[in-house]
Design an enzyme around this catalytic site. Structure first.
Site, PDB file in Angstrom:
ATOM      1  N   SER A  81      -4.225   5.267  -5.133  1.00  0.00           N
ATOM      2  CA  SER A  81      -2.976   5.453  -4.400  1.00  0.00           C
ATOM      3  C   SER A  81      -1.986   6.210  -5.267  1.00  0.00           C
ATOM      4  O   SER A  81      -2.019   6.114  -6.504  1.00  0.00           O
ATOM      5  CB  SER A  81      -2.388   4.092  -4.024  1.00  0.00           C
ATOM      6  OG  SER A  81      -1.054   4.210  -3.572  1.00  0.00           O
ATOM      7  N   LYS A 138      -4.224  -0.733  -8.261  1.00  0.00           N
ATOM      8  CA  LYS A 138      -4.648   0.658  -8.274  1.00  0.00           C
ATOM      9  C   LYS A 138      -4.528   1.269  -9.667  1.00  0.00           C
ATOM     10  O   LYS A 138      -5.285   2.174 -10.029  1.00  0.00           O
ATOM     11  CB  LYS A 138      -3.846   1.460  -7.240  1.00  0.00           C
ATOM     12  CG  LYS A 138      -4.123   1.038  -5.800  1.00  0.00           C
ATOM     13  CD  LYS A 138      -5.605   1.131  -5.431  1.00  0.00           C
ATOM     14  CE  LYS A 138      -5.849   0.833  -3.971  1.00  0.00           C
ATOM     15  NZ  LYS A 138      -7.263   0.968  -3.573  1.00  0.00           N
ATOM     16  N   TYR A 158      -0.218  -4.611  -5.222  1.00  0.00           N
ATOM     17  CA  TYR A 158      -1.098  -3.522  -4.771  1.00  0.00           C
ATOM     18  C   TYR A 158      -1.056  -2.378  -5.775  1.00  0.00           C
ATOM     19  O   TYR A 158      -2.091  -1.835  -6.178  1.00  0.00           O
ATOM     20  CB  TYR A 158      -0.662  -3.043  -3.394  1.00  0.00           C
ATOM     21  CG  TYR A 158      -1.460  -1.875  -2.865  1.00  0.00           C
ATOM     22  CD1 TYR A 158      -2.739  -2.064  -2.349  1.00  0.00           C
ATOM     23  CD2 TYR A 158      -0.929  -0.576  -2.869  1.00  0.00           C
ATOM     24  CE1 TYR A 158      -3.476  -0.987  -1.863  1.00  0.00           C
ATOM     25  CE2 TYR A 158      -1.659   0.492  -2.385  1.00  0.00           C
ATOM     26  CZ  TYR A 158      -2.935   0.283  -1.881  1.00  0.00           C
ATOM     27  OH  TYR A 158      -3.664   1.341  -1.395  1.00  0.00           O
ATOM     28  N   THR A 186      -2.037   4.367   7.665  1.00  0.00           N
ATOM     29  CA  THR A 186      -3.072   3.388   7.972  1.00  0.00           C
ATOM     30  C   THR A 186      -2.391   2.043   8.236  1.00  0.00           C
ATOM     31  O   THR A 186      -1.196   1.883   8.009  1.00  0.00           O
ATOM     32  CB  THR A 186      -4.054   3.231   6.812  1.00  0.00           C
ATOM     33  OG1 THR A 186      -3.396   2.552   5.718  1.00  0.00           O
ATOM     34  CG2 THR A 186      -4.545   4.587   6.325  1.00  0.00           C
ATOM     35  N   ASP A 211     -19.033  -7.461   2.304  1.00  0.00           N
ATOM     36  CA  ASP A 211     -17.707  -7.967   1.954  1.00  0.00           C
ATOM     37  C   ASP A 211     -17.626  -7.901   0.441  1.00  0.00           C
ATOM     38  O   ASP A 211     -18.311  -8.662  -0.254  1.00  0.00           O
ATOM     39  CB  ASP A 211     -17.547  -9.404   2.454  1.00  0.00           C
ATOM     40  CG  ASP A 211     -16.190 -10.012   2.107  1.00  0.00           C
ATOM     41  OD1 ASP A 211     -15.422  -9.367   1.361  1.00  0.00           O
ATOM     42  OD2 ASP A 211     -15.907 -11.133   2.555  1.00  0.00           O
ATOM     43  N   ASN A 231     -14.013   2.465  -0.828  1.00  0.00           N
ATOM     44  CA  ASN A 231     -12.806   2.587  -0.024  1.00  0.00           C
ATOM     45  C   ASN A 231     -12.203   1.236   0.370  1.00  0.00           C
ATOM     46  O   ASN A 231     -10.998   1.139   0.580  1.00  0.00           O
ATOM     47  CB  ASN A 231     -13.114   3.391   1.242  1.00  0.00           C
ATOM     48  CG  ASN A 231     -11.980   3.367   2.235  1.00  0.00           C
ATOM     49  OD1 ASN A 231     -10.927   3.965   2.019  1.00  0.00           O
ATOM     50  ND2 ASN A 231     -12.167   2.642   3.343  1.00  0.00           N
TER      51      ASN A 231
END
Length: 266
Positions: A149, A187, A183, A218, A67, A94
Site C-alpha cells: 500500500s 504493509k 494496517y 475497494t 484461508d 493479495n
C-alpha cells in the site's frame, strides 16, 4: 503453453480485477489462473462472472479454497494445487485484512486488531509463500508479488503523509482516527518480508516485487464510500498494474515497491 498464476483473495476487489486483467491480456500468452478464496461458493461466482465479462479469453480459471490465517487451509490448498499443476509461474499474495475501522467502532480490542491484521497481512502471507515456494522455483520464469500500500512508506509518512487532516488535539484519549495505523504497519512489515524473499529466491531466478496499486475504491476495511469521496480510483487500475508485472513488463523493478508511475519510497 499457459502461464500459471495463483492469486489469493481473488474473488473480490483488486484480486478479482487482476483475474479480469489477465483474461483481457492473454493474446500472446494464455493464463491458467488459480483463483484463491475463503469461500468456494464466492469463488465459483467470481469465476463465472469473470468469464462472462471476458468471453473471448483464451485463459482458464481454477477455483481453490484457502484461508491464509490457517496453516491447515494453506497446506490443503498446496495439496490441491500441486495435484493440478507441477509448477506456478506467478504467486500473487493479495489476500489482506484492514480492521482499524472495526476497532474504532468497538467491534474488537486493540490487541485483536493488531494481531488479526498481522496474522493475515504478514504471517499468513509469509506462510503462504513458504508453502508454495517449491512450485514457484520450478518455473523457468517465476515472479513473486506482494500487494502492499502507499500507506506503507516510512519516508512519506515522516514527511506528514496523512489520510485526512493531520492530528492537532492535545490530551487523552485522542479522538483522531484518520490514519489506519495497524494496517499501515503490516504493509511496512510486508515490504521488509518482500526484500527477504527477493534475496532468498534470487539465486533460483525468481523475480520478487511489492506492488503498491494506489488509492483504489475497494471495500477493504469497509471504507469504500470514504475512499470514493477522497478520489480513489477503480480497483481495475490495480489489476492492470499487477498484470503488467506478471507479464514481465516491470522486471527491472524487482526488489522494489512498484507503482504505476515507477517506484515508491520504502
Amino acid at each position: 503453453m499457459a502461464k500459471v498464476v495463483l492469486i489469493t483473495g481473488a474473488n473480490t476487489g483488486i484480486g478479482y480485477e487482476t483475474v479480469k486483467a489477465l483474461l483481457q491480456n492473454d493474446k500472446k500468452t494464455p493464463y491458467r489462473i488459480f483463483l484463491g478464496c475463503r469461500s468456494l461458493a464466492k469463488g465459483e461466482a467470481a469465476r463465472k462472472q469473470a468469464l462472462e465479462d471476458v468471453p473471448a479469453t483464451q485463459s482458464t480459471i481454477d477455483v481453490f479454497q484457502v484461508d491464509v490465517a490457517s496453516d491447515e487451509s494453506i497446506a490443503a490448498a498446496f495439496t490441491a494445487v500441486s495435484k493440478a499443476t507441477d509448477h506456478i509461474d506467478a504467486l500473487v499474495n493479495n489476500a489482506g485484512h484492514a480492521l482499524d475501522t472495526a476497532y474504532t467502532k468497538g467491534e474488537l480490542t486493540l490487541r485483536e486488531c493488531w494481531n488479526q491484521n498481522f496474522d493475515v497481512n504478514v504471517s499468513g502471507t509469509d506462510v503462504m509463500t513458504h508453502t508454495f515456494a517449491p512450485l514457484l522455483i520450478k518455473s523457468k520464469d517465476a515472479r513473486l508479488l506482494f500487494i502492499t500500500s502507499g500507506l506503507s512508506s516510512i519516508v512519506d509518512f515522516a514527511d506528514n503523509y496523512y489520510v485526512g487532516p493531520a492530528p492537532s488535539e492535545t490530551g487523552w484519549p485522542k479522538t483522531f482516527v484518520g490514519r489506519p495505523t495497524t494496517y499501515r504497519a503490516t504493509k511496512v512489515a510486508l515490504n521488509m518480508m518482500m526484500l527477504n524473499w527477493h534475496y532468498l529466491l534470487k539465486p533460483d531466478g525468481v523475480k520478487t516485487f511489492s506492488i503498491s496499486p494506489g488509492m483504489l475504491a475497494t471495500n477493504l476495511g469497509g471504507l469504500k464510500d470514504f475512499l470514493v469521496a477522497h478520489g480513489a480510483g477503480h480497483p481495475s487500475l490495480g489489476g492492470q498494474l499487477i498484470q503488467k508485472v506478471v507479464a514481465g513488463e516491470r522486471d527491472s523493478d524487482a526488489g522494489f515497491v512498484v507503482t504505476a508511475a515507477g517506484r515508491q519510497n520504502f
